[in-house]
Design a protein around this motif. Structure first.
Motif, PDB file in Angstrom:
ATOM      1  N   ALA A  66       7.863  -3.661  -4.434  1.00 12.97           N
ATOM      2  CA  ALA A  66       7.258  -2.787  -3.345  1.00 12.97           C
ATOM      3  C   ALA A  66       8.312  -3.084  -1.883  1.00 12.97           C
ATOM      4  N   ALA A  67       8.496  -4.059  -1.865  1.00 13.83           N
ATOM      5  CA  ALA A  67       9.544  -4.932  -0.648  1.00 13.83           C
ATOM      6  C   ALA A  67      10.475  -5.618  -0.771  1.00 13.83           C
ATOM      7  N   VAL A  68      11.921  -6.145  -0.002  1.00 12.05           N
ATOM      8  CA  VAL A  68      12.534  -6.540   0.291  1.00 12.05           C
ATOM      9  C   VAL A  68      12.651  -7.256   1.304  1.00 12.05           C
ATOM     10  N   VAL A  69      12.862  -8.854   1.467  1.00 16.57           N
ATOM     11  CA  VAL A  69      12.282  -9.667   2.286  1.00 16.57           C
ATOM     12  C   VAL A  69      14.097  -9.951   3.194  1.00 16.57           C
ATOM     13  N   GLY A  70      14.418 -10.144   4.919  1.00 15.11           N
ATOM     14  CA  GLY A  70      15.194 -10.151   4.737  1.00 15.11           C
ATOM     15  C   GLY A  70      14.916 -11.943   6.248  1.00 15.11           C
ATOM     16  N   VAL A  71      15.598 -13.046   6.238  1.00 13.32           N
ATOM     17  CA  VAL A  71      15.038 -13.719   6.971  1.00 13.32           C
ATOM     18  C   VAL A  71      16.062 -14.039   8.090  1.00 13.32           C
ATOM     19  N   ALA A  72      15.978 -13.697   9.660  1.00 15.73           N
ATOM     20  CA  ALA A  72      16.544 -13.624  10.629  1.00 15.73           C
ATOM     21  C   ALA A  72      15.868 -14.605  11.852  1.00 15.73           C
ATOM     22  N   GLY A  73      16.600 -15.828  11.359  1.00 18.24           N
ATOM     23  CA  GLY A  73      16.631 -17.415  11.709  1.00 18.24           C
ATOM     24  C   GLY A  73      15.326 -17.670  10.701  1.00 18.24           C
ATOM     25  N   ASN A 120       1.050  -1.326   0.291  1.00 21.96           N
ATOM     26  CA  ASN A 120       0.056  -0.202  -0.297  1.00 21.96           C
ATOM     27  C   ASN A 120       0.738   0.949  -0.256  1.00 21.96           C
ATOM     28  N   LEU A 121       2.120   1.086   0.898  1.00 22.79           N
ATOM     29  CA  LEU A 121       2.741   2.119   1.284  1.00 22.79           C
ATOM     30  C   LEU A 121       3.355   2.673  -1.116  1.00 22.79           C
ATOM     31  N   SER A 122       4.033   1.885  -1.493  1.00 16.89           N
ATOM     32  CA  SER A 122       4.338   2.019  -2.519  1.00 16.89           C
ATOM     33  C   SER A 122       4.144   1.851  -4.201  1.00 16.89           C
ATOM     34  N   LYS A 123       2.452   1.213  -3.736  1.00 17.46           N
ATOM     35  CA  LYS A 123       1.909   0.985  -4.816  1.00 17.46           C
ATOM     36  C   LYS A 123       2.357  -0.290  -5.802  1.00 17.46           C
ATOM     37  N   LYS A 124       3.327  -0.917  -5.421  1.00 16.45           N
ATOM     38  CA  LYS A 124       3.804  -2.291  -5.941  1.00 16.45           C
ATOM     39  C   LYS A 124       3.682  -3.044  -5.849  1.00 16.45           C
ATOM     40  N   ARG A 125       3.959  -4.556  -6.671  1.00 14.02           N
ATOM     41  CA  ARG A 125       3.184  -5.350  -6.669  1.00 14.02           C
ATOM     42  C   ARG A 125       4.567  -6.317  -6.594  1.00 14.02           C
ATOM     43  N   GLU A 126       5.344  -6.534  -6.224  1.00 13.87           N
ATOM     44  CA  GLU A 126       6.677  -7.092  -6.490  1.00 13.87           C
ATOM     45  C   GLU A 126       7.341  -7.311  -5.138  1.00 13.87           C
ATOM     46  N   ILE A 127       7.412  -8.839  -4.540  1.00  9.91           N
ATOM     47  CA  ILE A 127       8.338  -8.588  -3.621  1.00  9.91           C
ATOM     48  C   ILE A 127       9.635  -9.377  -3.220  1.00  9.91           C
ATOM     49  N   ILE A 128      10.475  -9.166  -3.296  1.00  7.80           N
ATOM     50  CA  ILE A 128      12.499  -9.783  -3.350  1.00  7.80           C
ATOM     51  C   ILE A 128      12.375 -10.686  -1.773  1.00  7.80           C
ATOM     52  N   ILE A 129      12.323 -11.978  -2.247  1.00 10.44           N
ATOM     53  CA  ILE A 129      12.443 -12.902  -0.665  1.00 10.44           C
ATOM     54  C   ILE A 129      13.669 -13.482  -0.874  1.00 10.44           C
ATOM     55  N   PRO A 130      14.196 -14.070  -0.212  1.00 12.04           N
ATOM     56  CA  PRO A 130      15.545 -15.486   0.264  1.00 12.04           C
ATOM     57  C   PRO A 130      15.118 -16.549  -0.473  1.00 12.04           C
ATOM     58  N   LYS A 131      15.446 -17.804  -1.040  1.00 16.02           N
ATOM     59  CA  LYS A 131      14.524 -18.889  -1.424  1.00 16.02           C
ATOM     60  C   LYS A 131      14.039 -19.615  -0.414  1.00 16.02           C
ATOM     61  N   SER A 132      14.843 -19.229   1.260  1.00 12.37           N
ATOM     62  CA  SER A 132      14.752 -20.027   2.335  1.00 12.37           C
ATOM     63  C   SER A 132      13.835 -19.428   3.257  1.00 12.37           C
ATOM     64  N   ALA A 133      12.726 -18.005   2.019  1.00 12.50           N
ATOM     65  CA  ALA A 133      11.424 -17.653   3.405  1.00 12.50           C
ATOM     66  C   ALA A 133      11.020 -18.824   3.350  1.00 12.50           C
ATOM     67  N   HIS A 134       9.896 -18.521   4.636  1.00 12.25           N
ATOM     68  CA  HIS A 134       9.275 -19.689   5.120  1.00 12.25           C
ATOM     69  C   HIS A 134       7.747 -19.056   4.062  1.00 12.25           C
ATOM     70  N   PHE A 135       7.016 -20.958   4.191  1.00 14.80           N
ATOM     71  CA  PHE A 135       6.293 -20.516   2.760  1.00 14.80           C
ATOM     72  C   PHE A 135       4.692 -19.581   3.130  1.00 14.80           C
ATOM     73  N   SER A 136       4.808 -18.881   4.211  1.00 17.70           N
ATOM     74  CA  SER A 136       3.899 -17.294   4.071  1.00 17.70           C
ATOM     75  C   SER A 136       3.864 -16.713   3.277  1.00 17.70           C
ATOM     76  N   PHE A 137       5.140 -16.641   3.058  1.00 14.95           N
ATOM     77  CA  PHE A 137       5.165 -15.426   1.612  1.00 14.95           C
ATOM     78  C   PHE A 137       4.142 -16.182   0.106  1.00 14.95           C
ATOM     79  N   GLN A 138       4.074 -17.429   0.259  1.00 15.36           N
ATOM     80  CA  GLN A 138       3.633 -18.020  -1.124  1.00 15.36           C
ATOM     81  C   GLN A 138       2.242 -17.755  -1.023  1.00 15.36           C
ATOM     82  N   LYS A 139       1.324 -17.769   0.284  1.00 15.94           N
ATOM     83  CA  LYS A 139       0.478 -17.659   0.984  1.00 15.94           C
ATOM     84  C   LYS A 139      -0.137 -15.886   0.591  1.00 15.94           C
TER      85      LYS A 139
END
Ligand code: 0PR
Length: 383
Positions: free
Chosen positions: A157-164, A104-123
């Motif tokens: 719209a965002a980059v995601v980093g995983v800490a743990g 909503n802040l960016s009005k954009k539709r792509e997020i960059i995630i590491p391949k290790s990201a939790h499956f919640s990002f698929q949802k």
């Protein structure tokens, strides 16, 4: 039949179902990121069973507890004065809210995630029509930092980093991600659902690990779960957001309840988990959490040695209390271990099994488990 007898019959029926469950107290749950909550959590939870934080005007006392809990977690994460927090049901909800906000802040539709990201990002992708841009991992199973700048573009719209990370407890290079996102003016969300209650204390215990929190100026939001290493009762997690000002992006008007607007995903939600988490955080304090992490790391190091003595290899040296044991046929080993009464997670995409050294897993439990692991591995031909 009198009222009391009827209740007893129903409770007995429930107990019969409950008896089919695995329990943390048995110590045989080795693959879960949850644990038996601290005893004070149960008492606190029960006292707040009927409270509803969806209508804080009715429960101003419970709302105060929530505010105090958010302050506690903000301190832990070095959040600035501008920050705010939302309590939700756990990592999935916090990740949903963070990406909703970034979108909503960016009005954009792509997020960059590491391949290790939790499956919640698929949802999240499916729920919010977001396109996931997965980034490969390097040999340490953390995000390949050299690829990020190339992937950021006018749709990000965002980059995601995983800490743990869920599978191996690894921590992405958040300081570098922070620099890049600050330069590019992109929202950086850190998923510390598991690591948030581990990393700050590992640092205090002298482990050399990268920063991950709001001390890094590019970090926009952090997910952190009380029902994982926060040692409290399910369901509760927090999303801490650097700038309170952006909350309007995820708020709606609520014409017929006492508050005029509501922020976040849920409406009706129990104050029970909030009271429980607050009680645990007050009881343990930062020192108590540090001791807990120290104990879990001791058990982790003990387990690593036992696994090596057995002749098995780890995927990599553990960063925190999560271990991946390399196996050729992980699913068969998991099946065998289940038959022997041990619950451990299969990570077939890594050809490994996962052990999480949560507070309920003691050295004694590991001693009991090792002959079972050996037996399973011999039968499947891993040893
Ligand atoms: N982010 C990370 C890094 C996680 O590890 C998890 C859950 C989430 C987000 C989602 O959190 P919620 O499940 O609270 O929504 N990781 C655990 C996992 O998938 C969840 C879990 C916990 C699974 C206990 C099984 C279990 O017995 O392994």
């Amino acid at each position: 039949m009198n009222e009391k007898n009827r209740q007893n019959i129903i409770l007995k029926e429930l107990q019969n179902f409950r008896d089919k469950d695995f329990t943390f107290s048995s110590g045989h749950i080795l693959g879960s990121m949850c644990t038996q909550p601290h005893p004070i959590a149960k008492k606190a939870y029960m006292n707040f069973l009927e409270t509803n934080l969806g209508d804080p005007e009715l429960f101003p006392g419970t709302k105060e507890i929530e505010t105090k809990l958010i302050s506690f977690i903000s301190r832990l994460l070095n959040a600035p004065k501008t920050a705010t927090g939302l309590i939700g049901s756990g990592g999935t909800e916090s990740n949903i809210t963070a990406i909703w906000l970034a979108k909503n802040l960016s009005k954009k539709r792509e997020i960059i995630i590491p391949k290790s990201a939790h499956f919640s990002f698929q949802k999240i992708a499916s729920m919010m029509d977001i396109k996931l841009i997965p980034v490969s991992l390097n040999q340490d199973y953390i995000i390949n930092i050299s690829n990020i700048r190339k992937k950021i573009n006018h749709n990000t719209a965002a980059v995601v980093g995983v800490a743990g990370s869920t599978e191996l407890g690894t921590i992405d290079p958040i300081p570098e991600l922070s620099e890049i996102c600050k330069d590019e003016d992109v929202f950086l969300h850190i998923d510390a659902a598991f690591g948030g209650f581990v990393i700050p204390f590992l640092k205090e215990l002298g482990y050399k690990i990268p920063d991950f929190d709001f001390n890094l100026k590019g970090v926009s939001s952090i997910s952190i779960d009380f029902h994982k290493m926060g040692y409290s009762a399910i369901p509760i997690g927090a999303l801490i957001i650097r700038n309170e000002r952006c909350l309007d992006e995820i708020s709606v008007k609520t014409p017929y309840i006492s508050r005029k607007k509501q922020t976040g995903v849920l409406a009706t939600r129990s104050g029970g988990p909030v009271a429980a988490a607050y009680a645990v955080s007050e009881y343990l304090g930062m020192e108590g959490y540090k001791d807990l992490v120290k104990r879990c790391m001791n058990t982790t190091e003990y387990t690593v040695k036992k696994i090596n003595d057995l002749g098995l290899d780890l995927i990599l040296k553990p960063t925190m209390n999560v271990l991946g044991i390399k196996l050729k046929n992980s699913s068969k080993v998991v099946k065998k271990l289940t038959e022997l009464g041990w619950k451990i997670n299969d990570m077939d995409r890594l050809s490994a099994i996962r052990i999480v050294l949560m507070p309920h897993v003691t050295k004694k439990i590991i001693d009991d488990f090792m002959p079972n692991l050996e037996k399973a591995c011999k039968e499947i031909g891993e040893l």
